[in-house]
Design an enzyme around this catalytic site. Sequence first.
Site, PDB file in Angstrom:
ATOM      1  N   ASP A  97      -5.432  12.374 -13.842  1.00  0.00           N
ATOM      2  CA  ASP A  97      -5.210  12.720 -15.238  1.00  0.00           C
ATOM      3  C   ASP A  97      -4.075  11.876 -15.821  1.00  0.00           C
ATOM      4  O   ASP A  97      -3.038  11.676 -15.181  1.00  0.00           O
ATOM      5  CB  ASP A  97      -4.851  14.211 -15.323  1.00  0.00           C
ATOM      6  CG  ASP A  97      -4.705  14.709 -16.725  1.00  0.00           C
ATOM      7  OD1 ASP A  97      -5.699  14.679 -17.475  1.00  0.00           O
ATOM      8  OD2 ASP A  97      -3.591  15.144 -17.088  1.00  0.00           O
ATOM      9  N   GLU A 106      -6.566   4.940   4.481  1.00  0.00           N
ATOM     10  CA  GLU A 106      -6.314   5.454   5.830  1.00  0.00           C
ATOM     11  C   GLU A 106      -7.385   6.441   6.278  1.00  0.00           C
ATOM     12  O   GLU A 106      -7.565   6.662   7.483  1.00  0.00           O
ATOM     13  CB  GLU A 106      -4.950   6.158   5.887  1.00  0.00           C
ATOM     14  CG  GLU A 106      -3.758   5.249   5.739  1.00  0.00           C
ATOM     15  CD  GLU A 106      -2.463   6.047   5.690  1.00  0.00           C
ATOM     16  OE1 GLU A 106      -2.503   7.258   6.022  1.00  0.00           O
ATOM     17  OE2 GLU A 106      -1.444   5.477   5.294  1.00  0.00           O
TER      18      GLU A 106
END
Length: 561
Positions: free
Chosen positions: A232, A281
Amino acid sequence: MTQHLADRTRPTSEAGAPRPEAAPSAAPRPPEWWRDAVIYQVYPRSFADGNGDGMGDLAGIRARLPYLAQLGVDAVWLSPFYASPQADAGYDVADYRAIDPMFGDLHDADALIRDAHDLGLRIIVDLVPNHSSDRHEWFRRALREGPGSPLRDRYHFRPGRGTDGELPPNDWESIFGGPAWTRLPEPDGEWYLHLFAPEQPDFNWENQAVRDEFRSVLRFWLDMGVDGFRIDVAHGLVKAAGLPDMGHAGQLRMLGTQVLPFFDQDGVHEIYRAWRQILDEYPGHRIGVAEAWTPHESRTALYVRPDELHQAFNFHYLNTPWNAAELRRVIDSSLDSMRPVGAPTTWVLSNHDVVRHRTRLGGGLARARAATLLMLGLPGSAYVYQGEELGLPEVTDLPDEVRQDPAFFRRGSGGDGQEGQDGLRDGCRVPLPWTRDGESFGFGGAAGWLPQPAGWGELSVAAQSGDPDSTLELYRAALAVRREQPALGAGDGVEWLPAGEGVLAFRRVDAEGRAVLVVANTTDAPVALPEACAGARLLLASGPCRADGPLPADTTAWWRE
């Protein structure tokens, strides 16, 4: 807790919880699934109510996941469900690691993610890093400790201007109207920055604790199994050094393109490069999606460079009227801007902040259906806002006493309704109709938190399912064809074809040379088909259409060459 979709080997479930069956449309997706994904936005308050209290919740969403899988979308984006006082419908977050009780709890979130993955759906959650709630423990402690506290550096506290500090620190305005600063009562007297509501103080992203906290929040939800984040106000985290004046007046636009000292500063990109390292990751291609309002598509492209985020909303396309020349310009500009950074273009027509496109574009349902088929024929990823697959219009006659948009109370009802900050966002957030009858048309056991129009039963999922002429079945068919035809969605360009005035026509070709033609008539009269359509097989049309033409007004059709 939940494993990622790509790592799941067998279905698991909470004891006693029903396990939905996998939908036939849940086909395996390529590793970089997000490049041509169709992502469905769920606004949790208004999607489905699982406990009958009139407010949508995670249990309701979970129960309706098979509907989304059968619709044919690839992923579900959930608007905020975090612990919040709800001053701005959950975009004022008090705890980023907790579910607001009105929506459920972490066990509900875990079960929802598991069920979604078993159905072949990925889950994207909203993240709100520009500001917190004023009830967030950090902000409350900063208020208690007073001026000079190191905790105040996590937000933007400043002394005022004027003889007694009675004037705001600068001339910045709130997106929701009025000044972007609120002064604390004496003897404190300092001002704090909030680009949105006063209950939403902006974080200071120059503070290392803020950066560390959000890296931890990312890992929390990635460990829960989410497949990505919609970020956002992604363009708002970094403010210009010294917080300089804007230097001009005039109310800001919700999806504006103004150059401003608090939006689209170059410093945001360092943050997203760090976030990309975390996303990478985790297995299964977890993604970041930027809600970034920028002056030009070329600035939007900076958010999706190879070491930053994966997608950015294309608000320039959303704001384009139903006009062939303007649509072609923004399509070309969007594709040209994204191609150098190797990112897919995204396309979106509606969301929780703007007037639904059936109403916004004018022309009613026929035009909305045509706009949808045009969007789904473009290369890249598409976003669908809940209820647009039902052809829902904007609810424009909500009584003032039921409205909850905070901007409505700051600016009154004098706006034109075309932008969210005019305070009229409630009209696109009315709860969905699932059945023809009942107090809430199947939304839940009680009337929803916003009243539904009396005629919405005939727009419900039940009313439209199985009707080949319905908007719901058009969306189901379009998403099925999009999956079956690799030429649609994938790639980064279009081949424009000669066509009459007011007509968009282009060819899309897959890796094996198979082509699909997309033709959209934006005029109010039938038009002759382009020569390229001669002998082609009609795949799908947004309205009644013959394979040999003419193409009716406000109609889009797909052909297989």
